[in-house]
Enzyme design. Sequence first.
Site, mmCIF file in Angstrom:
data_model
loop_
_atom_site.group_PDB
_atom_site.id
_atom_site.type_symbol
_atom_site.label_atom_id
_atom_site.label_comp_id
_atom_site.label_asym_id
_atom_site.label_seq_id
_atom_site.Cartn_x
_atom_site.Cartn_y
_atom_site.Cartn_z
ATOM 1 N N GLY A 181 -2.560 -2.715 22.109
ATOM 2 C CA GLY A 181 -2.325 -1.298 21.787
ATOM 3 C C GLY A 181 -2.060 -1.047 20.314
ATOM 4 O O GLY A 181 -1.503 -0.015 19.948
ATOM 5 N N ASP A 195 -7.574 3.963 8.175
ATOM 6 C CA ASP A 195 -6.214 4.213 8.646
ATOM 7 C C ASP A 195 -5.201 3.932 7.527
ATOM 8 O O ASP A 195 -4.267 4.707 7.307
ATOM 9 C CB ASP A 195 -5.925 3.315 9.859
ATOM 10 C CG ASP A 195 -4.530 3.542 10.418
ATOM 11 O OD1 ASP A 195 -4.299 4.602 11.033
ATOM 12 O OD2 ASP A 195 -3.660 2.676 10.209
ATOM 13 N N LYS A 199 -2.586 6.639 5.668
ATOM 14 C CA LYS A 199 -1.136 6.436 5.543
ATOM 15 C C LYS A 199 -0.712 6.456 4.073
ATOM 16 O O LYS A 199 0.325 7.002 3.719
ATOM 17 C CB LYS A 199 -0.744 5.100 6.190
ATOM 18 C CG LYS A 199 -0.891 5.127 7.711
ATOM 19 C CD LYS A 199 -0.831 3.735 8.294
ATOM 20 C CE LYS A 199 -0.826 3.761 9.812
ATOM 21 N NZ LYS A 199 -1.065 2.437 10.404
#
Length: 419
Positions: A181, A195, A199
């Site tokens: 996950g 990603d 951030k």
Amino acid sequence: METHKQLTIGLFGFGVVGEGLYKVLQQTPSLKASIKKVCIKNPGKRRNAPASLFTTDKNDILNDRDINVIVEVIDDANAAFEIVATALKNGKEVVSASKKMLAEHLPELLALQKETERSLLYEASACASIPVIRNLEEYYDNDLLHSIRAIVNGSTNFILTKMFEEGLDFKEALLLAQQLGFAESNPKLDVEGFDAVNKWTLLLNHAYGIVERPDNILFNGIQNIQAGDAAVARSKNQQIKLVAQAKKLQNGKVAAFVLPQFVNHDEHLAFVKNEYNGVVIESGFADKQFFYGKGAGSFPTASAVLSDIAALRYHYRYEYKKLYHHTPHALSNDIFLRVYVSFDNLALIPKEKFEWIEEWHAQEERKYLVGVIAFEELKTATWWKENNTSLVLTPDPVIEDVEIRKLKKKSLELAGVVG
Ligand code: HSE
């Protein structure tokens, strides 16, 4: 919201993070926060919660006057933005973990927070369990923050650890990251650096007041890293990590990028393995500080969401101090980077684009060079990501414009060209 008012939550999303939050809230009754409704996309899926909790109609939550907090942890960035914008306009406080949405819509979200005077908190969106946003926002004074170096993506760090320390191949390592996950539903977002740069966009704002589009920040992921690159790293007692970096320059601007980097074995970031994240901050008086914690996964991410929910009890809002109360910093492209480039075919490497080349290794199994190149060249050209070429920054890679001019003058003097 008066102090310690009951928080009634409308939750969007019941995936890895949403379900984690549901479980965590059941274990923290002292928080006086309960989930009234959960909006999901697919009603057919089996879920570990009573069916009466779920709805597929977002307006059941957004128009419910009892619900005073919206927690949004869905995957679809466009839908997430609609939900967050409507929730703020409807007078609700919002907690979000959607880094892609937050990074891509930062200017609109800043305006919406001003207009509605509501809180939008998103600690979980960067480095999951590490409270880095609130620390950057509250603790560090603008002028003292010299640099930040961080590992902000758990999946790529997990993959690099499993591949180069435990011998898994890329596909096995990625599959494991997905099963646990950690990975995005589209793992390309992790692997190719999207990603991480999302951030970094958020952290640059809280660290330096920079409001920049993620696609205007130089970045790459780990997709081009080869076993040969890891072998070079090992021979130098280094590791390869995907490092997000920001450095305040002598001209007062900030250089920022997210690229694979060689990290010396005794550096703090070398200690960061698997899905852990780490942030090294250098500031004027405190010197070096290291934050470390899990950067992905259900409970670590839910813990940050929980902390934001708890902060709403005392009316916490980001003040965006570096943006509104200080002079915000601008990004600079006027730097040079010392890079390692490995390749199959030297003919495809534009050698003339380098300021100078310090090392050639044509005999190795994987050919490579080490040289100094303008940041601007990497921002505008794509050769360094193509044709099986791999670019990794050397440790301490930033060379400022003023330094390069000095170094060039010195080498010309040594060569006897100028007096
Ligand atoms: N896919 C993300 C990561 C999840 O691996 O870091 C946490 O933001």
